[in-house]
Design a protein around this motif. Structure first.
Motif, PDB file in Angstrom:
ATOM      1  N   LEU A 137      -6.567   5.007  -6.537  1.00  0.00           N
ATOM      2  CA  LEU A 137      -7.656   5.954  -6.331  1.00  0.00           C
ATOM      3  C   LEU A 137      -7.045   7.308  -5.979  1.00  0.00           C
ATOM      4  N   ARG A 138      -7.479   8.348  -6.689  1.00  0.00           N
ATOM      5  CA  ARG A 138      -6.981   9.701  -6.434  1.00  0.00           C
ATOM      6  C   ARG A 138      -8.175  10.625  -6.301  1.00  0.00           C
ATOM      7  N   ILE A 139      -8.495  11.019  -5.086  1.00  0.00           N
ATOM      8  CA  ILE A 139      -9.628  11.903  -4.796  1.00  0.00           C
ATOM      9  C   ILE A 139      -9.253  12.818  -3.622  1.00  0.00           C
ATOM     10  N   LYS A 140     -10.150  13.784  -3.324  1.00  0.00           N
ATOM     11  CA  LYS A 140      -9.940  14.685  -2.177  1.00  0.00           C
ATOM     12  C   LYS A 140      -8.521  15.266  -2.215  1.00  0.00           C
ATOM     13  N   ASP A 141      -7.772  15.085  -1.131  1.00  0.00           N
ATOM     14  CA  ASP A 141      -6.389  15.590  -1.094  1.00  0.00           C
ATOM     15  C   ASP A 141      -5.394  14.445  -0.960  1.00  0.00           C
ATOM     16  N   PHE A 142      -5.761  13.267  -1.490  1.00  0.00           N
ATOM     17  CA  PHE A 142      -4.861  12.119  -1.363  1.00  0.00           C
ATOM     18  C   PHE A 142      -4.940  11.219  -2.595  1.00  0.00           C
ATOM     19  N   GLY A 143      -3.974  10.313  -2.676  1.00  0.00           N
ATOM     20  CA  GLY A 143      -3.987   9.266  -3.688  1.00  0.00           C
ATOM     21  C   GLY A 143      -3.436   8.009  -3.053  1.00  0.00           C
ATOM     22  N   LEU A 144      -4.005   6.869  -3.400  1.00  0.00           N
ATOM     23  CA  LEU A 144      -3.470   5.608  -2.891  1.00  0.00           C
ATOM     24  C   LEU A 144      -3.348   4.601  -4.022  1.00  0.00           C
ATOM     25  N   VAL A 145      -2.317   3.779  -3.929  1.00  0.00           N
ATOM     26  CA  VAL A 145      -2.101   2.673  -4.859  1.00  0.00           C
ATOM     27  C   VAL A 145      -1.932   1.429  -4.015  1.00  0.00           C
ATOM     28  N   ILE A 146      -2.582   0.344  -4.420  1.00  0.00           N
ATOM     29  CA  ILE A 146      -2.467  -0.895  -3.647  1.00  0.00           C
ATOM     30  C   ILE A 146      -2.342  -2.086  -4.589  1.00  0.00           C
ATOM     31  N   CYS A 147      -1.384  -2.950  -4.300  1.00  0.00           N
ATOM     32  CA  CYS A 147      -1.231  -4.247  -4.982  1.00  0.00           C
ATOM     33  C   CYS A 147      -1.840  -5.265  -4.020  1.00  0.00           C
ATOM     34  N   GLN A 165       2.636  13.732 -10.705  1.00  0.00           N
ATOM     35  CA  GLN A 165       3.636  12.974  -9.950  1.00  0.00           C
ATOM     36  C   GLN A 165       3.030  11.705  -9.369  1.00  0.00           C
ATOM     37  N   PHE A 166       1.818  11.835  -8.834  1.00  0.00           N
ATOM     38  CA  PHE A 166       1.150  10.640  -8.310  1.00  0.00           C
ATOM     39  C   PHE A 166       0.912   9.630  -9.431  1.00  0.00           C
ATOM     40  N   GLU A 167       0.483  10.123 -10.595  1.00  0.00           N
ATOM     41  CA  GLU A 167       0.220   9.213 -11.720  1.00  0.00           C
ATOM     42  C   GLU A 167       1.511   8.545 -12.186  1.00  0.00           C
ATOM     43  N   GLU A 168       2.611   9.255 -12.099  1.00  0.00           N
ATOM     44  CA  GLU A 168       3.901   8.659 -12.467  1.00  0.00           C
ATOM     45  C   GLU A 168       4.259   7.525 -11.503  1.00  0.00           C
ATOM     46  N   PHE A 169       4.099   7.778 -10.209  1.00  0.00           N
ATOM     47  CA  PHE A 169       4.395   6.715  -9.246  1.00  0.00           C
ATOM     48  C   PHE A 169       3.439   5.538  -9.443  1.00  0.00           C
ATOM     49  N   SER A 170       2.160   5.837  -9.697  1.00  0.00           N
ATOM     50  CA  SER A 170       1.186   4.769  -9.960  1.00  0.00           C
ATOM     51  C   SER A 170       1.604   3.928 -11.156  1.00  0.00           C
ATOM     52  N   ALA A 171       2.070   4.599 -12.224  1.00  0.00           N
ATOM     53  CA  ALA A 171       2.506   3.880 -13.430  1.00  0.00           C
ATOM     54  C   ALA A 171       3.651   2.936 -13.098  1.00  0.00           C
ATOM     55  N   LEU A 196       0.844  -1.197   0.000  1.00  0.00           N
ATOM     56  CA  LEU A 196       0.000   0.000   0.000  1.00  0.00           C
ATOM     57  C   LEU A 196       0.881   1.249   0.000  1.00  0.00           C
ATOM     58  N   PHE A 197       0.557   2.180  -0.895  1.00  0.00           N
ATOM     59  CA  PHE A 197       1.267   3.459  -0.977  1.00  0.00           C
ATOM     60  C   PHE A 197       0.233   4.577  -0.875  1.00  0.00           C
ATOM     61  N   LEU A 198       0.432   5.486   0.062  1.00  0.00           N
ATOM     62  CA  LEU A 198      -0.515   6.575   0.288  1.00  0.00           C
ATOM     63  C   LEU A 198       0.228   7.912   0.243  1.00  0.00           C
ATOM     64  N   PHE A 199      -0.361   8.889  -0.462  1.00  0.00           N
ATOM     65  CA  PHE A 199       0.275  10.201  -0.630  1.00  0.00           C
ATOM     66  C   PHE A 199      -0.724  11.333  -0.436  1.00  0.00           C
ATOM     67  N   LYS A 200      -0.199  12.480  -0.028  1.00  0.00           N
ATOM     68  CA  LYS A 200      -0.942  13.736  -0.130  1.00  0.00           C
ATOM     69  C   LYS A 200      -0.830  14.185  -1.584  1.00  0.00           C
ATOM     70  N   VAL A 201      -1.955  14.598  -2.185  1.00  0.00           N
ATOM     71  CA  VAL A 201      -1.934  15.029  -3.589  1.00  0.00           C
ATOM     72  C   VAL A 201      -2.771  16.300  -3.744  1.00  0.00           C
TER      73      VAL A 201
END
Length: 329
Positions: free
Chosen positions: A192-202, A229-235, A167-172
């Motif tokens: 999922l990227r909504i509100k003021d955060f984004g999370l990626v989970i495997c 930047q979040f989308e880059e990390f997600s990729a 699990l990776f969680l960021f302020k976005v």
């Protein structure tokens, strides 16, 4: 009496007559819940938005439902939804304070709900053509293990000394009206990227991707990211999970009324690395897809094949600060 794990893939039972989670017989085929919870659909006006299934048919978000016992829903799923909804409403800090297992269960239930609909759609299509529905053994292996893990929601099921997920969680710095959602059901990767955060989970890698991306994550995890930047990390994560070449195996250990799940070592009998080789051209294709909002093309992204374009790090390896990026959010 010891708890019993329900295994729908053993008899390939995907009818609307049994609860997707527990296997309990339902009173009616209308006993269903939404895959995307109502609170989330209402927040972003998703109900009538199109959702494309793998067989190219188009549903709407509100069309996606799964059969679920009213008892299971009331006792286990609704409390989980309520807790997650409250955490999401509080933004990054609320999600950060939420138990990671709850995030995993919530994301896993949503992704499995999509898988369930995809399987039902595939069965209908093949039967209409007079053919049997076939699915690869490796996909069954992954999906059945995800379903087993999800039963930690409603059974006394415990993960013995491991986490089945990364699990990776960021302020976005998101546009507040944007609903950024992405999944890959074959690799069971969810963003999922909504509100003021984004999370990626495997959802089923036993933390392999956490270790793979540890160095980069440690550098940026406390920063407020620009969406690109979040989308880059997600990729990076979606691509690495595609390169992940193990099918995790588990031991199931009933102890009294409890069930303990023990992970077998990922290395197993193979001396091969856990991840196949990273190929920048292929990664560039993934990144092009994740950066569609900003219109960057593959030729720009891999202009230097050794160093694909990045909004996370400059050529000298220094972090790029989000406020210096002059792109729309």
């Amino acid at each position: 009496m010891p708890a019993k794990i329900y295994s729908p893939f053993e008899k390939f039972n995907f009818s609307n007559k049994q609860c997707f989670l527990s296997g309990l017989a339902l009173n009616s085929e209308e006993e269903k819940i939404q895959v995307f919870p109502q609170w989330l659909m209402s927040l972003y006006g998703l109900e009538d938005q199109p959702f494309k299934l793998l067989d190219e048919t188009i549903a709407t978000y509100k069309d996606l439902k799964i059969p679920c016992s009213a008892t299971i829903n009331e006792e286990y799923l609704e409390p989980l939804e309520k807790e997650v909804a409250a955490a999401f409403a509080a933004g990054y800090e609320g999600v950060m304070a939420l138990d990671e297992l709850k995030i995993y269960q919530w994301a896993g239930k949503l992704l499995y709900g999509i898988i369930f609909n995809e399987i039902q759609s595939g069965i209908r299509l093949m039967h209409s053509q007079g053919e049997e529905f076939n699915i690869s053994q490796s996909i069954i292996h992954k999906f059945s293990h995800l379903h087993m893990m999800l039963q930690s929601i409603n059974l006394p099921l415990h993960f013995e000394g491991f986490k089945p997920f990364s699990l990776f969680l960021f302020k976005v710095d998101n546009n507040e009206k944007e609903f950024g959602y992405r999944d890959e059901i074959n690799t069971q990767t969810f963003a999922l990227r909504i509100k003021d955060f984004g999370l990626v989970i495997c959802l089923q890698d036993n933390r392999a991707n956490s270790l793979y991306h540890r160095e980069v994550f440690e550098k940026i995890k406390g920063d407020r990211l620009h969406p690109i930047q979040f989308e880059e990390f997600s990729a990076r994560v979606f691509y690495s999970n595609y390169l992940f070449n193990r099918l995790p195996e588990y031991n199931i250990l009933p102890v009294g009324e409890e069930i303990y799940i023990e992970a077998m070592p990922l290395r197993g009998m193979s001396s091969k690395p856990l991840f196949d080789d990273w190929v920048n051209k292929t990664y560039g294709q993934v990144l092009e897809n994740f950066w569609k909002n900003w219109g960057f093309l593959l030729l720009e992204i891999i202009k230097n094949p050794e160093h694909p374009m990045s909004f996370l790090f400059a050529k000298d390896g220094e972090k790029i600060i989000a406020v210096t990026i002059e792109l729309p959010r």
